[in-house]
Scaffold this motif. Structure first.
Motif, PDB file in Angstrom:
ATOM      1  N   THR A 108       0.979  -1.245   0.006  1.00 31.54           N
ATOM      2  CA  THR A 108      -0.073  -0.085  -0.059  1.00 31.54           C
ATOM      3  C   THR A 108       0.935   1.187  -0.040  1.00 31.54           C
ATOM      4  N   ALA A 109       2.116   0.946  -0.020  1.00 34.62           N
ATOM      5  CA  ALA A 109       3.045   2.118  -0.116  1.00 34.62           C
ATOM      6  C   ALA A 109       2.767   2.903  -1.635  1.00 34.62           C
ATOM      7  N   GLY A 110       3.330   4.260  -1.328  1.00 32.51           N
ATOM      8  CA  GLY A 110       2.967   5.246  -2.603  1.00 32.51           C
ATOM      9  C   GLY A 110       3.188   6.655  -2.156  1.00 32.51           C
ATOM     10  N   GLY A 111       3.191   7.389  -3.194  1.00 33.46           N
ATOM     11  CA  GLY A 111       3.206   8.834  -3.135  1.00 33.46           C
ATOM     12  C   GLY A 111       4.288   9.325  -3.013  1.00 33.46           C
ATOM     13  N   ASN A 112       4.729  10.627  -2.394  1.00 34.39           N
ATOM     14  CA  ASN A 112       5.986  11.243  -2.244  1.00 34.39           C
ATOM     15  C   ASN A 112       6.989  10.468  -0.990  1.00 34.39           C
ATOM     16  N   ILE A 113       7.997  10.208  -1.266  1.00 34.53           N
ATOM     17  CA  ILE A 113       8.828   9.577  -0.396  1.00 34.53           C
ATOM     18  C   ILE A 113      10.284  10.601  -0.348  1.00 34.53           C
ATOM     19  N   LEU A 114      10.511  10.921   1.001  1.00 29.93           N
ATOM     20  CA  LEU A 114      11.359  11.755   1.420  1.00 29.93           C
ATOM     21  C   LEU A 114      12.591  10.788   1.706  1.00 29.93           C
ATOM     22  N   ILE A 115      13.718  11.130   0.928  1.00 26.99           N
ATOM     23  CA  ILE A 115      15.034  10.299   1.127  1.00 26.99           C
ATOM     24  C   ILE A 115      16.074  11.277   2.038  1.00 26.99           C
ATOM     25  N   SER A 116      16.579  10.873   3.254  1.00 24.39           N
ATOM     26  CA  SER A 116      17.403  11.666   3.976  1.00 24.39           C
ATOM     27  C   SER A 116      18.575  10.931   4.361  1.00 24.39           C
ATOM     28  N   ALA A 117      19.835  11.502   4.071  1.00 23.06           N
ATOM     29  CA  ALA A 117      21.011  10.674   4.126  1.00 23.06           C
ATOM     30  C   ALA A 117      21.894  11.355   5.002  1.00 23.06           C
ATOM     31  N   THR A 118      22.377  10.888   6.188  1.00 25.62           N
ATOM     32  CA  THR A 118      23.167  11.608   6.942  1.00 25.62           C
ATOM     33  C   THR A 118      24.721  10.711   7.272  1.00 25.62           C
TER      34      THR A 118
END
Length: 173
Positions: A108-118
């Motif tokens: 059910t995943a979908g839409g805008n996905i934010l990727i944050s790399a530290t």
């Protein structure tokens, strides 16, 4: 007069001693260790801004440090929540970490996905990069607020009309 000559000799001798100490650089006084204040560099490189469930979410985290990287943490939030942590056991100064998140066809995943790399270096200096990808999923529920519009104003005792549009391949209940 003799007293004056002795005093001049003492001053000359003192200046000569200071000059010798300053000119001698074979020995250094103190054992100060320079701290690493250089921040690591991190970037996110993706093939496309939009992807499908079948293709999964693929991107590369590039990281660079002058002395050595310790850890990379990648967080996905929004239409999908996930975390990928990588810790380096040896001194590595440059890495291209490829990440592929595969999803089952019934997700059910979908839409805008934010990727944050530290990225963290050996001295705990940190740097971050942020990007996003849109995950197309015809099975996922899509909800959109159409009213009120941005900037609309209301007050106590007044009516506020709210319109929501929702869609899903199998229907909305």
């Amino acid at each position: 007069m003799v007293y004056r000559e002795i005093r001049q000799f003492g001053v000359t001798l003192g200046l000569a001693a200071v000059t010798v100490l300053l000119g001698c650089n074979e020995q250094r006084i103190g054992g100060a260790v320079a701290r690493d204040n250089v921040l690591p560099i991190v970037s996110i490189v993706k093939e496309a801004d939009t992807t499908t469930i079948a293709d999964g979410i693929a991107f590369t985290v590039n990281a660079l440090d002058n002395l050595g990287l310790k850890r990379i943490s990648v967080d996905l939030t929004g239409g999908l929540t996930a975390r990928v942590d990588t810790t380096f056991a040896t001194a590595i100064t440059n890495v291209a970490l490829g990440i592929l998140v595969t999803l089952p066809s019934n997700t059910t995943a979908g839409g805008n996905i934010l990727i944050s790399a530290t990225v963290l270096d050996g001295n705990d200096n940190a740097a971050s990069a942020v990007d996003s990808v849109f995950l197309l999923n015809e099975s996922a529920l899509s909800v959109r607020l159409t009213s009120p519009t941005d900037g609309a104003v209301t007050s106590a005792g007044k009516q506020l009309v709210v319109r929501v549009v929702a869609a899903q391949r199998d229907g909305v209940a």
